[in-house]
Design a protein around this motif. Structure first.
Motif: not given
Length: 288
Positions: A129-133, A67-73, A111-116, A89-91
């Protein structure tokens, strides 16, 4: 990066170098060469001074999850074995009673777009599974090995089937079931599927608490558990086991009650005769 963070980073680097120097000096003095391989925990990692915020009531974060960086669990949520939640690079926000299953990846875009990545309550992200932005609303399910890509939105109680690929910017409407690559609407979610998703969420929570208890044990507790297991496996069921009450009454220096094993009817037959006589008198008294 702030001045304080730079100072702490510089001090930690110096301490690490000093430790390595002392370790190298110690190795030159060894008669038998030995090197201890240490693997640092990556469960929680700060990035640019931002550390994960984990609720004290979070059910479970596996020892080898990251669990890395700006993460709220949120509370009662779980991150399972090999999963990565990377908010570098985002939350990333994960709500309550949500499960990020084994080897799943949650990431963000800058970088390409700005999505948390925003994940609601009672959400299940399946294994691999992958959840990307992307955004997953309450009660939604992302199946095993599925992908939900940049800017996509999975609305309430919607299901993305196993292996499906939800392309960037796609909106899966409430209560819809999508499948395929690229994913498309195939039907509506049935009441049975919605009920199963909720039941799975609750069952995962109970299992997460069990895993949290087991993985929190220290070496002493693990050793005790192993000894108890071996004892139960190999000890004769008729072997004498002193009761807790007996141990408390006659315990000496934590070694148990003297005489319970060696002062027995086997080594002292006369004691057996006395005991039998007492039992006969007690039975006679009860009959009267």
């Amino acid at each position: 990066m702030s001045l304080g963070v730079r100072a702490v980073t510089a001090a930690s680097n110096m301490a690490r170098k000093l430790g390595q120097s002392l370790d190298n000096l110690g190795k030159t003095m060894e008669v038998c060469k030995y090197r201890d391989q240490l693997v640092p925990s990556t469960r929680f990692v700060a990035v640019d001074g931002l550390s994960p915020t984990v609720s004290p009531d979070t059910a479970f974060v596996a020892p080898n999850a990251s669990v890395i960086g700006d993460v709220s669990l949120g509370q009662n949520s779980s991150v399972w074995y090999g999963a990565t939640v990377r908010g570098d690079v985002h939350k990333i926000t994960i709500g309550e009673n949500t499960a990020i299953m084994d080897r799943a990846v949650i990431h963000v875009a800058k970088i390409q777009g700005d999505y948390p990545s925003i994940i609601g309550n009672h959400v299940t992200v399946g294994p691999g599974a992958i959840v990307h932005a992307a955004t997953l609303m309450d009660g939604s399910v992302v199946g095993p090995s599925a992908q939900v890509l940049d800017g996509a939105v999975i609305e309430k109680n919607a299901i993305v089937g196993p292996g499906a690929v939800v392309t960037p910017g796609t909106v899966v409407k409430e209560g819809e079931y999508w499948l395929g690559s690229p994913a498309k609407l195939v039907r509506k979610v049935t009441p049975e599927e919605r009920h199963t998703a909720m039941e799975t969420s609750l069952e995962t929570l109970e299992l997460a608490r069990l895993h949290a208890f087991e993985t929190s044990k220290d070496l002493a507790q693990l050793t005790k558990d192993e000894e108890a297991y071996e004892d139960a496996m190999y000890r004769d069921p008729d072997y004498y086991q002193p009761s807790e009450e007996a141990s408390r009454k006659g315990d000496v220096l934590g070694q148990g009650t003297p005489g319970l094993i060696f002062d027995s009817v086997l080594t002292n037959p006369e004691e057996g005769l006395k005991l039998k006589r007492k039992q006969q008198l007690a039975e006679a008294g009860e009959q009267k």
